[in-house]
Structures are given as structure tokens and as C-alpha cells.
Design a protein around this motif. Structure first.
Motif: not given
Lengths: 495, 277
Positions: A15, A17-19, A21-22, A25-26, A109, A112-113, A115-116, A119
Motif C-alpha cells: 500500500l 508503494a502506491f501512496l 507513487a502518488v 507527483w504531489v 524521479k 518512482p525510485f 515505489t520500485l 515493490l
């Protein structure tokens, strides 16, 4: 809550990781705290879970509330309980240590870093915790896919190295999947415990034999077992340091865990060791892996590449020790999963801090480093001593078990290979330490330039030094670790 | 090297053939795969989940945990693509661009460092490998896209009863958008649905899936045990399974659609989000 720990280890980072990812951007500054917090929860759950397992034996968790074999179940016993703690600890230490270098390398980035990164850790922990052969494959995909991305972002030839890894990794994973497919074909089940109960009636089937061969070959590719190792050195040395110090300690070790799980818990030791006469051949392959890994390491001229070949030799230790098929050998292999994860983390983290400061890791760039970065180098030396196998560092104890396993099995080739590799490591690391200790020759002829202290930031040093201290702590307590945990991880039938 | 490769392929092939000796017969109703687990699924799916389509029930409920990670694989692929390909730091005029002066129909080629005309009704940016606007392609896709999207929604929603579900529906939704991008150009589609939106939707879709599972845990069930949602949805536990499946299928659909679009943006323009198919 305590009965949900097996799921929380995976779900909270997922969960998160998805947060992240968002959040990327924020507000980029949120990424690191979310990542670190989720790994803390994961580590806490893993430690508590290991405590529960030590107290009351195996824990089962039914995902979706469906009983296996209809649904997917998590089974945590002494073996994977231990590996789970190691994974989450390594991931957390490395995350904290690399916060600065991640911000430096990927300013745009970061989201994404992280997040990956998270994950990847989720994939590895999921592979370890699961009791379902197909679920393992799905998480293997996650760990591999994110791993390719983390490696491919590196400089120079990293994309090519990552592509090579992708091809080899995909072949390995496909072989594993084919093996699982064959098992499903003849049993109709995917649950590991269920498979172990169903398989003995059909052990003489050629399909079962092939399933075993395919699974094992696939895992050998994934763990970079010697003749199938070609993807590893470039992938690990070209990848950014913050990624390689995560991937190098964990990927190969987790794949060795999976091999142990498949060989012991899906197939039984009677099938894998007694009725298939391949264990001796695999140990000889491991001997070959250790010797070649050490020789290649000796011929390298840059730090990370040399360490990558050391990883290949270490894979030989564990595979060989496990396939000796006796209790000391297996104890050594499992203990070495823990120790090797920590010491690989230590040396790769040290390499990362050095790279953070020097921007180059060829041996020429390392001259005079002891004066410049005394703390990082101390940690590196402790890691090196552990890889060589000097007491009281932990590397000594697992090597001791491995050697006594080799002697007990009468496999002197393996013993000789271990001793040879230790000697090679002595040469390897002392040569390096010598380079780092002496000033660059050129400096003596110019103006006496004060080689001042230029250490990496504290956020990098503290986790690094903690890892180094852990190596010694693990060494001191390795007896307790063996008698309380690893003894129970090996099936009773093995002596 | 080629010979070694050939020998390995031959060896592997003959191993595969060797294994078929002990295979159960093709379509054999007595094969373990059809006698061991399947009967329970066939007999109990309707009673346990009230989903007529057994495949959907196995996919999103009995083995829903696998499917959650399959969706995560799609998400990882999309974010990996972005991570590896996306280029951020670019100056405005570091490459050749093409513009069309609409009143005269003249195409302008602006060299590196040249002055770029402001975006206005007179000047229109066009791709360097530009093909004239094709009215037939444009109009046809404009006509067809809404129907594709409608069909995609049907596929997602009707997964309970017929073949379909989140993955298929999501791919169709994504394909509809990519068709739009192909029939116009990349910039037009990015104006419609920006990179940020697709990135956030991609994460939000999987988050909906995993979050539903987590909600089940918070409400006292096991992770992804939809019957725990009874209280929130106001239905009996069996129907809760059915509804739970629909929720996660919608999550999958959103995620797969956004991933398709996001991957397309990054791949077609090599991460520049500027020109491309």
C-alpha cells in the motif's frame, strides 16, 4: 492483530508503494518517510512473527479466508521467519543509508525510485512468506521487474546489463513456472504443503522428475549459480549504488531460500537427496562456482565488479553446503543466508559511500581513502574480514559449519574450495586495503596537500556502522541462532 | 557458441517430449487437474460467492491475492517504463521542430535554436514525420471511440457473467485512448489526459484493490476476505463476495487502462512526451 502479521509484512509496504507513487507527483518530501515507515512496520511484523514461531511453531494465514488448497495460504516456520527478518532489516538499513544518494542521483524521479524499491522488497518478502508455489512465481515477477528497472537506470552500460539480466531472468522464471505447471498437471494442486502430501505417490512419474529439474534450473539461473551467472556481474556493478546495495544482498539469498523451500518442503528430502542421485554433482558444480567466482574476483580492477564476483562465489557456498545433505552443511547454508545478506550489505553500502564521495570505483580512485574516510573504511574492513571468515565476525561461523558439513559428508573437494576461496578473499581484500591505506604516489611530489577528512554524511555512516557492528553481534550470537532457530528449520530426518 | 546453443535446445526439447510420456491424456476428465480442486470450485462457487462465472470467482476471489499482484505487475511495468525512459530536463529549442501555418498551408521547419512561433490559431505544431490530417481516420475514430469505451465498461461490469473483467476491459479502455492519440497526435492526447493523471490513476487502481483487501482486514476479516465487507455494503456475506469482486475488478480496470496509456506516452515519444505516433 498478531495473527495478521504474515499479511502485514507484505501489505503495508505494498500500500505504501502506491501512496509513494502518488506522493511523488504531489510532494516529493513525503516519499522517504512513507517508505521508511512501511519498512519499519514490515520489520516489526517480521520480528514479532519470528517470536510467535519460536514460541508456538508454524503459523498459517489464509488469504481471503479461503482454506488451502482452494485459496492461497501463507506458512511461516523457523526457516522463512528468519529470512523475513533479514530481508526487512537489510531493506530498511539500506533505505536509510541511501536517502542522500537517492536524492542526489534521481532528483526528479524520487517517487518512482522509492515505489520500485518498496515493490522490490514486497516481492522478495512475498516470495519468502508464501506457501503457494504459483503465488511465489507472481511475486518473483514483481521482484524481477522492479529489479530490472532499478538496475537499468544506472549509467554507462547499465541498460544493456539490465537487458541481459531481463533475458536470463525471464528464462529462469519461465523454467520455474513450467515446473510448477507440471506439478499442477499431475497433482492438481499449487499449495506447497498439499503438494508435499500428494507427490510421494507419484514420485516415479517422469513429469515429477522434470518438474523438479525445471524448477531447480530456473532457480539456479535466478540465483546466478556458476555456469548460469553471466548476467550478474554487469548488472550489479553498473547499477546505481543505492540499488545494488539492496539487490546484491537480497536477490541471490532469497532465491537460495526458495531452492531450499522447494527441495525440502515441496519435494521431500527422500526424493531430492535419496532417490535422485544428483546431490553430489551439484556440490561439485558449487565447488566449480566457488573457485571460478574467486578467480574472476581476483582479476577485477574495480570495486563493485570484484564484489559481484564474490557474490557468485558465495552462492556456491550456500548451494554446495545445502546439497551436502547433512545437518551441519544445511545449518551452514541457512546461517550463511543470514550472514551473507548482512556482509554483502556491509561491503556494498561501504562501496556506495565511497562512490558517493569519490565518483569512481576503480582501484586507482581508492588510494589514500583511509585518511579521507576512516569510518566507511573501517566498516568496509569489518565486512571484508567477515567475507574472508575471520572470527569473531559472523562469516567465520557459517564457514565453519559449511566446512564441518563437507568433512562429515566426506566431500573434500568442497572443503578445499572453501579454503581456497578464503585465501583468495584474503588476497583480494588485503590488496584493496593496502591500496586504500597508502597515499597516492603522485601526491608526494607535489605541494604537500593536506589529505583532509572528507567523510560521507552521518545519515549514510550510521546505518553502515550499524551493519558492521551487526556482523560482529551476529557472529557472537550465532550459536544461539543455530540452536534456537536453524535447528528447527531443518527437517528431523536429516542428520 | 551456436552449436552449444543448438545442443542445449535439442536437449531441452527432448526432455520436454520425454516428460509427455507420463502426461495425463488430453482433456482427460480423470486427470488430477480436473478431479482434485475443480469439483469444489464448480459445485460451490455459486453458493459461496454468487458469481456465475467460475473463472472470475477463482481469479478475483479464491485466488484474488495472486490477481492483486498481477495488477501490481502491470503497475510496476508502467512505473518502470516511466522511471527508465522519461526525460525531464529539456530546453525549449534544442531540436528541429515543424509548424504549419494554417492560413497558407505552408510547413515551417525550425532549426535548433530557432525562434519558435507562439501557439496560436495560425500556427500549429506538427510532428516531424507528419502525415497530413486524414479526415477519414479522424472522423472514424471519433465515431468509434465512444463505443469502444462503452464496450470496455460493459466488459468490466459483466465479468461476473461472461468472459471479461478488469484486465480485458482496462486494455480496451486504454486502446480507445491510444486510438485517439494515433488518429490525432501525442500532444493532443496528453492535453486530454496528462501524464500526472495517468500516473495517479495507475496507482489508484491497484490501491483500490489492495485497499479493499486492507479494509477487510480492518473490519476484522482476513486480508481480501470480502465477507467482512458485509457491514459496509449492507448485504449478506455471499453477496459481499460478489460485490467485492466487482470493486476490485474496477480497480484493475482503472489501473490497466492508465498503465496502457502511460506506457504508450513514454514509449512512443522515448520519454520526451513531445512527438510520437
Amino acid at each position: 492483530m498478531s495473527e495478521h502479521f504474515p499479511a502485514l509484512i507484505i501489505i503495508v509496504p505494498l500500500l505504501a508503494a502506491f501512496l509513494i507513487a502518488v506522493a511523488g507527483w504531489v510532494n516529493k518530501r513525503l516519499c522517504f518517510p512513507i517508505a521508511a515507515a512501511s519498512l519499519c512496520v514490515s520489520l516489526y511484523s517480521a520480528v514479532r512473527l519470528l517470536g510467535i514461531v519460536l514460541e508456538s511453531g508454524m503459523v498459517e494465514y489464509q488469504l481471503g479466508g479461503w482454506p488451502p488448497p482452494w485459496g492461497i495460504a501463507y506458512n511461516v516456520d523457523h526457516l522463512n521467519g528468519l529470512v523475513l527478518v533479514v530481508i526487512s532489516a537489510v531493506a530498511l538499513l539500506n533505505l536509510v543509508a541511501n536517502k542522500k544518494s537517492i536524492a542526489q542521483e534521481f532528483p526528479e524521479k524520487i517517487g518512482p525510485f522509492y515505489t520500485l524499491y518498496i515493490l522490490f522488497v514486497t516481492g522478495l518478502t512475498g516470495m519468502v512468506v508464501t506457501g503457494d508455489a504459483f503465488n511465489l512465481y507472481v511475486l518473483l515477477e514483481i521482484a524481477s521487474l522492479t529489479g530490472y528497472a532499478l538496475i537499468g537506470i544506472g549509467k554507462d552500460r547499465a541498460p544493456l546489463a539490465s537487458l541481459n539480466y531481463l533475458f536470463m531472468g525471464t528464462i529462469g522464471a519461465s523454467l520455474y513456472l513450467l515446473g510448477v505447471g507440471y506439478l499442477y498437471l499431475v497433482t492438481g494442486s499449487l499449495n506447497m504443503a498439499d503438494l508435499a502430501a500428494l507427490l510421494p505417490q507419484i514420485y516415479d512419474s517422469k513429469v515429477v522428475l522434470l518438474a523438479f529439474v525445471f524448477c531447480l534450473t530456473g532457480l539456479f539461473v535466478k540465483m546466478a549459480f556458476f555456469p548460469l551467472h553471466a548476467w550478474l556481474p554487469n548488472a550489479y556493478s553498473y547499477s546505481p549504488s543505492c540499488a545494488s546495495s539492496l539487490i546484491a544482498p537480497l536477490t541471490t539469498k532469497v532465491m537460495i531460500y526458495v531452492m531450499i523451500r522447494i527441495v525440502l518442503s515441496v519435494f521431500t528430502p527422500e526424493f531430492s537427496f535419496a532417490s535422485l542421485k544428483i546431490s553430489n554433482a551439484i556440490v561439485w558444480l558449487a565447488v566449480f562456482a566457488i573457485i571460478m567466482g574467486s578467480l574472476f574476483a581476483l582479476s577485477q580492477k574495480s570495486l563493485k565488479k570484484m564484489l559481484s564476483y564474490v557474490v557468485i562465489a558465495e552462492v556456491g557456498y550456500m548451494v554446495g553446503g545445502f546439497w551436502l545433505g547433512n545437518r551441519p552443511g544445511m545449518t551452514g547454508a541457512i546461517l550463511h543466508i543470514v550472514n551473507d545478506a548482512m556482509m554483502t550489505l556491509c561491503v556494498f553500502l561501504a562501496a556506495g559511500t565511497i562512490l558517493y564521495k569519490t565518483k569512481g570505483d576503480s582501484f586507482d580512485d581508492l588510494k589514500g581513502l583511509f585518511k579521507k574516510m576512516p569510518f566507511s573504511m573501517t566498516a568496509f574492513v569489518i565486512g571484508a574480514l567477515s567475507i574472508i571468515g575471520v572470527p569473531p565476525t559472523c562469516g567465520f561461523f557459517s564457514k565453519w559449519y559449511l566446512i564441518s558439513g563437507g568433512i562429515a559428508a566426506g566431500h573434500y573437494g568442497f572443503v578445499a574450495a572453501l579454503l581456497f576461496s578464503s585465501l583468495a578473499n584474503v588476497v583480494l581484500f588485503f590488496r584493496l586495503i593496502e591500496i586504500c591505506y597508502y597515499e597516492p604516489f603522485a601526491d608526494h611530489h607535489h605541494e604537500k596537500e593536506e589529505s583532509s577528512l572528507d567523510e560521507a554524511p552521518a545519515t549514510m555512516l550510521i546505518p553502515l556502522l550499524m551493519t558492521a557492528i551487526l556482523l560482529i553481534v551476529l557472529g557472537i550470537y550465532s550459536g544461539e541462532l543455530v540452536t534456537n532457530v536453524i535447528e528447527f528449520a531443518i527437517p528431523g530426518g536429516i542428520t | 557458441m551456436k552449436i552449444i546453443g543448438f545442443i542445449i535446445v535439442l536437449l531441452c526439447g527432448s526432455l520436454l517430449i520425454y516428460g509427455t510420456i507420463d502426461f495425463p491424456g488430453f482433456g482427460d476428465p480423470d486427470a488430477p487437474a480436473s478431479t482434485y480442486l475443480s469439483p469444489r470450485y464448480v459445485e460451490n462457487t455459486m453458493a459461496e460467492t454468487s458469481v456465475p462465472n467460475i473463472v472470475t470467482a477463482v481469479l478475483a476471489d479464491y485466488r484474488g491475492y495472486d490477481t492483486m499482484f498481477e495488477t501490481t505487475v502491470v503497475f510496476s511495468a508502467a512505473i518502470a517504463c516511466f522511471f527508465l525512459l522519461r526525460v525531464f530536463k529539456r530546453r525549449e529549442n534544442d531540436e528541429v521542430r515543424h509548424y504549419r501555418h494554417i492560413p497558407t498551408g505552408i510547413t515551417l521547419r525550425i532549426e535548433k535554436g530557432g525562434k519558435i512561433p507562439e501557439e496560436s490559431a495560425d500556427f500549429q505544431r506538427i510532428d516531424s514525420e507528419w502525415v497530413p490530417h486524414d479526415m477519414i481516420v479522424n472522423t472514424t475514430s471519433r465515431l468509434i471511440i465512444p463505443f469502444i469505451q462503452l464496450f470496455a465498461l460493459y466488459v468490466i461490469a459483466h465479468g461476473h457473467h461472461s468472459p471479461g473483467g478488469g484486465f480485458q476491459g482496462g486494455v480496451i479502455l486504454g486502446a480507445a485512448f491510444i486510438l485517439f492519440a494515433v488518429s490525432r497526435n501525442l500532444r493532443a492526447s496528453i492535453r486530454r489526459m496528462g501524464e500526472k493523471v495517468s500516473a495517479i490513476l495507475c496507482a489508484a487502481g491497484v490501491f483500490l484493490y489492495a485497499g479493499t483487501g486492507f479494509l477487510c482486514y480492518l473490519l476484522g476479516g482476513n486480508f481480501l476476505d470480502y465477507s467482512a465487507l458485509t457491514g459496509i455494503l449492507g448485504v449478506d456475506p455471499v453477496t459481499a463476495h460478489s460485490h467485492g469482486i466487482l470493486i476490485v475488478e474496477i480497480g484493475v480496470g482503472i489501473s490497466v487502462m492508465a498503465a496502457m496509456i502511460w506506457i504508450y506516452y513514454n514509449l512512443s515519444s522515448v520519454g520526451k512526451h513531445d512527438e510520437g505516433l
